[in-house]
Design a protein around this motif. Sequence first.
Motif, PDB file in Angstrom:
ATOM      1  N   GLU A  10       1.282  -1.399  -0.091  1.00  0.00           N
ATOM      2  CA  GLU A  10       0.315   0.017   0.397  1.00  0.00           C
ATOM      3  C   GLU A  10       0.899   1.466  -0.158  1.00  0.00           C
ATOM      4  O   GLU A  10       0.693   2.148  -0.599  1.00  0.00           O
ATOM      5  CB  GLU A  10      -0.961  -0.090   1.022  1.00  0.00           C
ATOM      6  N   GLY A  14       0.741   4.575  -2.721  1.00  0.00           N
ATOM      7  CA  GLY A  14       0.037   5.481  -2.802  1.00  0.00           C
ATOM      8  C   GLY A  14       2.116   6.498  -2.866  1.00  0.00           C
ATOM      9  O   GLY A  14       1.519   7.506  -3.560  1.00  0.00           O
ATOM     10  N   THR A  59     -12.379  14.646  -7.405  1.00  0.00           N
ATOM     11  CA  THR A  59     -12.524  13.238  -7.436  1.00  0.00           C
ATOM     12  C   THR A  59     -10.680  12.751  -8.028  1.00  0.00           C
ATOM     13  O   THR A  59     -10.469  11.654  -7.276  1.00  0.00           O
ATOM     14  CB  THR A  59     -13.376  13.099  -8.560  1.00  0.00           C
ATOM     15  N   ARG A  62      -8.066  13.024  -4.691  1.00  0.00           N
ATOM     16  CA  ARG A  62      -8.837  11.492  -3.709  1.00  0.00           C
ATOM     17  C   ARG A  62      -8.403  10.497  -4.415  1.00  0.00           C
ATOM     18  O   ARG A  62      -8.648   9.507  -4.106  1.00  0.00           O
ATOM     19  CB  ARG A  62     -10.343  12.064  -3.712  1.00  0.00           C
ATOM     20  N   TRP A  63      -8.078   9.967  -5.554  1.00  0.00           N
ATOM     21  CA  TRP A  63      -8.102   8.710  -5.953  1.00  0.00           C
ATOM     22  C   TRP A  63      -6.515   8.254  -5.748  1.00  0.00           C
ATOM     23  O   TRP A  63      -6.157   7.313  -5.504  1.00  0.00           O
ATOM     24  CB  TRP A  63      -8.480   8.767  -7.963  1.00  0.00           C
ATOM     25  N   ALA A  65      -5.079   9.580  -3.560  1.00  0.00           N
ATOM     26  CA  ALA A  65      -5.169   9.400  -1.838  1.00  0.00           C
ATOM     27  C   ALA A  65      -5.401   7.884  -1.598  1.00  0.00           C
ATOM     28  O   ALA A  65      -5.275   7.447  -0.248  1.00  0.00           O
ATOM     29  CB  ALA A  65      -5.249  10.314  -1.256  1.00  0.00           C
ATOM     30  N   ASP A  66      -6.420   7.521  -2.676  1.00  0.00           N
ATOM     31  CA  ASP A  66      -6.970   5.715  -2.281  1.00  0.00           C
ATOM     32  C   ASP A  66      -7.740   6.605  -1.190  1.00  0.00           C
ATOM     33  O   ASP A  66      -7.849   5.495  -0.725  1.00  0.00           O
ATOM     34  CB  ASP A  66      -6.015   5.335  -2.089  1.00  0.00           C
ATOM     35  N   ASP A  67      -8.443   7.504  -1.777  1.00  0.00           N
ATOM     36  CA  ASP A  67      -9.699   7.157  -0.742  1.00  0.00           C
ATOM     37  C   ASP A  67     -11.053   8.025  -1.469  1.00  0.00           C
ATOM     38  O   ASP A  67     -11.686   9.012  -1.218  1.00  0.00           O
ATOM     39  CB  ASP A  67      -9.131   8.824  -0.234  1.00  0.00           C
ATOM     40  N   LEU A  68     -11.692   7.570  -2.777  1.00  0.00           N
ATOM     41  CA  LEU A  68     -11.773   7.815  -4.048  1.00  0.00           C
ATOM     42  C   LEU A  68     -13.458   7.252  -3.274  1.00  0.00           C
ATOM     43  O   LEU A  68     -14.869   7.943  -3.166  1.00  0.00           O
ATOM     44  CB  LEU A  68     -12.021   6.211  -4.995  1.00  0.00           C
ATOM     45  N   ARG A  70     -15.389   7.340  -0.597  1.00  0.00           N
ATOM     46  CA  ARG A  70     -15.912   8.674  -0.134  1.00  0.00           C
ATOM     47  C   ARG A  70     -16.400   9.765  -0.768  1.00  0.00           C
ATOM     48  O   ARG A  70     -17.384  10.845   0.123  1.00  0.00           O
ATOM     49  CB  ARG A  70     -15.177   9.793   1.324  1.00  0.00           C
ATOM     50  N   ARG A 109     -13.883   1.767  -9.611  1.00  0.00           N
ATOM     51  CA  ARG A 109     -14.417   0.882  -8.440  1.00  0.00           C
ATOM     52  C   ARG A 109     -14.363  -0.614  -8.827  1.00  0.00           C
ATOM     53  O   ARG A 109     -15.278  -0.215  -9.670  1.00  0.00           O
ATOM     54  CB  ARG A 109     -14.824   1.871  -8.254  1.00  0.00           C
TER      55      ARG A 109
END
Length: 382
Positions: A10, A14, A59, A62-63, A65-68, A70, A109
Amino acid sequence: MTARSLRITEATQGRLRRLNLLTTMPPLVIGAVVVVVVDTRTWWHAVVLTPAVGAALLTYERWTADDLARVVLPCVIVAGAVWPPGALLIGAPNAYWGICTVGSFALTRPHRHRGLAAAGLFGFVAAVGAARLLIDQDDVRRTLVSYVIVPTAVTVLVTVLTLLGERFYDIVRELDHSRKREAELAVTRERFRFASDLHDIQGHTLHVVKLKLALARRLVRSDAARADEELREIHDLVSDTITQTKELAYAQRRLNLSAELENARNLFEAAGIRVRITRRAEIDSGFSELLGLVLRETTTNILRHAQATQVRITLSAAGIAIVNDGAPGDTRPELGGLSALRQRVTEGGGELTAERRAGEFRTAATFARSGTAATAEEEEAR
């Protein structure tokens, strides 16, 4: 796969995503500004178009940051809501840019209905653009190209490229998993070699001891002298086995520095780690065995505990230095199994050190004999 290996994977992803953010976000921002400026003819046009641009940039950030998960749904709603008024009320052919960007990232996703979702995205962009034909019928060809063909084609292209980019990260993840499995396998092979050597030493000895004890029991009353001889042989055999076991425990048995160098190279290459071995001088035979011990233990530590991508091994007349780039930056260096060797190296007139510097972890065993002033550290610095 261990939790530690998963964290390493991960972290690798990142870093790649952050690099992607730094290299790609500036062009995206410039494109967003161009979209708004080109299609804006009055202040309320900017009010309508800006939310889609903001949703697209959020978007993407956040992608990386691997936090898409939310933000993807509200961003899809916002960007999708801008395209109809942009095309039908403002006459902005570039207003699809927001839903094109957000929709393509939403499709990365995992979802069993991804194909239907992609068809829905392309159909939505095309349908809204086609609705412009109901308003602007003066130049059907231009309207068709500007509002239907170009937006739909660009959306398809961006979606394909985005999915390919996501697949690239999947491949990186799989390769990293494979590298960690190779490292774990290399450590397992090393343990198996130790177990095999231990079996060779003790298995045969214990079997012989068992037979000689049985013989001594039979002779203890009939031939005491012969029984005493058998017991003496058992004592010598056990003493010799204890010595061999100690040598094995300290990795001394049949140890050869050249063989250890080749073994280390093979282990690192099997784990996907680049290795460079530099010989600057011949090693004094008086302490080459200790250096072999240090190299073997350091190799095992790197494979088990580090996140290395490359290792440099430098041999000089003064000793050995092993440098790897995989030491975590938030932990103090620990000698681990090398601590058992530190006293032996010290007793041999040397020094064993482990330190982190310039983003690398360095283990070195150095000796100063016969006026040799250079150390492995100085050789490595050059």
